[in-house]
Design an enzyme around this catalytic site. Structure first.
Site, short mmCIF file in Angstrom:
data_model
loop_
_atom_site.label_atom_id
_atom_site.label_comp_id
_atom_site.label_asym_id
_atom_site.label_seq_id
_atom_site.Cartn_x
_atom_site.Cartn_y
_atom_site.Cartn_z
N CYS A 179 -6.42 12.19 -11.03
CA CYS A 179 -7.42 12.01 -12.09
C CYS A 179 -8.83 12.24 -11.56
O CYS A 179 -9.81 11.87 -12.19
CB CYS A 179 -7.28 10.63 -12.72
SG CYS A 179 -7.46 9.31 -11.53
N ASP A 229 0.88 8.76 -8.76
CA ASP A 229 -0.22 8.71 -9.74
C ASP A 229 -1.31 7.78 -9.22
O ASP A 229 -1.53 6.71 -9.78
CB ASP A 229 0.31 8.24 -11.10
CG ASP A 229 -0.79 8.21 -12.16
OD1 ASP A 229 -1.78 8.96 -12.02
OD2 ASP A 229 -0.66 7.44 -13.13
N ASN A 242 0.87 -1.17 0.00
CA ASN A 242 0.00 0.00 0.00
C ASN A 242 0.91 1.23 0.00
O ASN A 242 1.74 1.40 0.90
CB ASN A 242 -0.87 -0.04 1.26
CG ASN A 242 -1.85 1.11 1.31
OD1 ASN A 242 -1.57 2.20 0.80
ND2 ASN A 242 -2.99 0.87 1.91
N ALA A 243 0.76 2.08 -1.00
CA ALA A 243 1.66 3.22 -1.14
C ALA A 243 1.59 4.17 0.05
O ALA A 243 2.59 4.79 0.41
CB ALA A 243 1.35 3.97 -2.44
#
Ligand code: SAH
Length: 391
Positions: free
Chosen positions: A335, A295, A274-275
């Site tokens: 996004c 990102d 998990n980032a």
């Protein structure tokens, strides 16, 4: 019934005003009465007095009842769609000469509402998002075969928004045979992605130009968070000494390892994690990087989720800024279209202040040229990609 045999739908004044303002949709409340239609029809749209306004796809279940196809009184037939596809393709050929991987059709922004077509070399991946395009699937596939003579066309209509239209999620092979992971060029690297089993239509073509841009800034020790199959990580690896790629999906991570190996990029270390945790732990451990890419997937699918999403963005951007050595670059994307460029920039400013670092904006970018923004439709301006330099 109109003069051309099409069902006719009329608008109340507010609907006419939206049409005048150039918005590509008409909401149910702006129709004059409830049309006795099934959905998916091309209808002739008029004002309350019967003046012709245009032709549109009708949706029965969605709050968005009409999506304009034409403002002229032309036949919406096979030739109409053939010309629209050719118009869309012509722009890509001019904007991205020589490319064979690009978004061919970006829905409303290409005057083809409810249709997304991504081209990956000799394979296409398509989304039919509304009954109007769903019911014309075969016609559209035939036209795409005529235009590109592809090896395969994959249907990736397994997207949540179809539920708003009363359509089930679907995916499969529409033409040719399942090609397996498809290879396409991105700058100096060759990427493989699975159009049928991968995310979205197989990959994230909207970031292609940003991927290539990222290689220009990359140096030293690099970190790519939310890597998917390596759009950014592979580019960073062409310039940086070492790249750590963090991705939560095993499947994506495996494809990324394969992509690194087939490009002979031996400096990519893929971590399945998990980032958020990875970034926090890295700060705690006192690690440092020279180039970082963030990102993440969209954090807010609706307006109610904006606050939480901004907290998420701030957390990862703050940590990334803390992790960068002086002179290091942060390429930070979002996004989420509910968060516009200004809100994203404000969040970055607040993260920089909390990190007590001075940060320069080097570039403010969006999606690639094959994802045109339609003026008057905010939703088409969703991707932000900032290049920052931390002093
Ligand atoms: N950067 C990629 C696209 C990223 S899409 C490119 O340019 O090609 C977002 C990716 O984040 C997906 O692959 C998804 O599996 C992954 N992901 C989602 N949540 C995550 C998390 N908490 N930690 C790490 N990866 C995550």
């Amino acid at each position: 019934m109109g003069p051309d045999g099409l069902p006719q739908v009329s608008l109340i004044r507010r609907g006419v005003e939206r049409w005048q303002a150039g918005h590509p949709w008409i909401y149910r409340a702006d129709l004059n009465g409830d049309p006795a239609l099934q959905g998916g029809e091309v209808v002739r749209v008029t004002d309350a007095r019967g003046w012709f306004l245009g032709k549109a796809f009708y949706s029965k279940h969605s709050k968005i009842s009409l999506r304009w196809l034409s403002y002229e009184d032309v036949a919406v037939d096979t030739d109409f769609f053939r010309q629209r596809l050719a118009l869309a393709d012509a722009m890509r050929r001019r904007a991205l000469p020589g490319e064979t991987t690009y978004r061919v059709v970006h829905g409303e922004a290409d005057l083809l509402p409810g249709l997304v077509v991504d081209r990956y070399g000799d394979c296409l991946s398509v989304q039919f998002l509304i009954p109007g395009t769903e019911q014309r699937k075969q016609l559209l596939v035939d036209l795409l075969v005529e235009l590109y003579k592809p090896r395969a066309i994959i249907n990736r209509s397994d997207v949540g928004v179809r539920a708003l239209e009363g359509l089930p999620q679907e995916k499969g092979v529409l033409y040719g045979t399942q090609p397996g992971p498809v290879a396409y060029d991105e700058g100096l690297v060759r990427v493989r992605a699975d159009l049928l089993e991968g995310q979205k239509t197989g990959a994230f073509l909207d970031q292609r130009e940003n991927h290539i841009m990222a290689s220009q800034y990359a140096f030293g020790e690099a970190l790519d968070c939310f890597s998917y199959v390596g759009g950014f990580a592979l580019q960073l690896a062409t310039r940086a000494q070492k790249v750590t790629a963090v991705e939560i999906s095993d499947q994506a991570a495996a494809q990324l390892r394969e992509n690194a190996a087939s490009n002979k990029l031996t400096n990519v270390d893929v971590v399945v994690a998990n980032a958020f945790d990875f970034l926090r732990d890295s700060v705690d451990e006192g690690r440092r990087f020279d180039t970082i890419v963030l990102d993440p997937p969209s954090f807010a699918k609706n307006k109610d989720a904006i606050e939480g999403a901004l907290r998420g963005y701030k957390e990862i951007n703050l940590r990334a800024i803390q992790l960068l050595r002086p002179g290091g670059y942060l390429i930070s994307a979002s996004c989420t279209y509910h968060i516009d460029e200004q809100a994203f920039e404000d969040m970055l400013a607040s993260a920089a202040a909390d990190a007590k670092r001075r940060v320069q904006i080097i570039e403010k970018r969006g999606a690639g040229k094959d994802h045109p923004v339609l003026l008057n439709l905010r939703e088409t301006r969703y991707l932000k990609c900032f290049v920052l330099r931390v002093l």
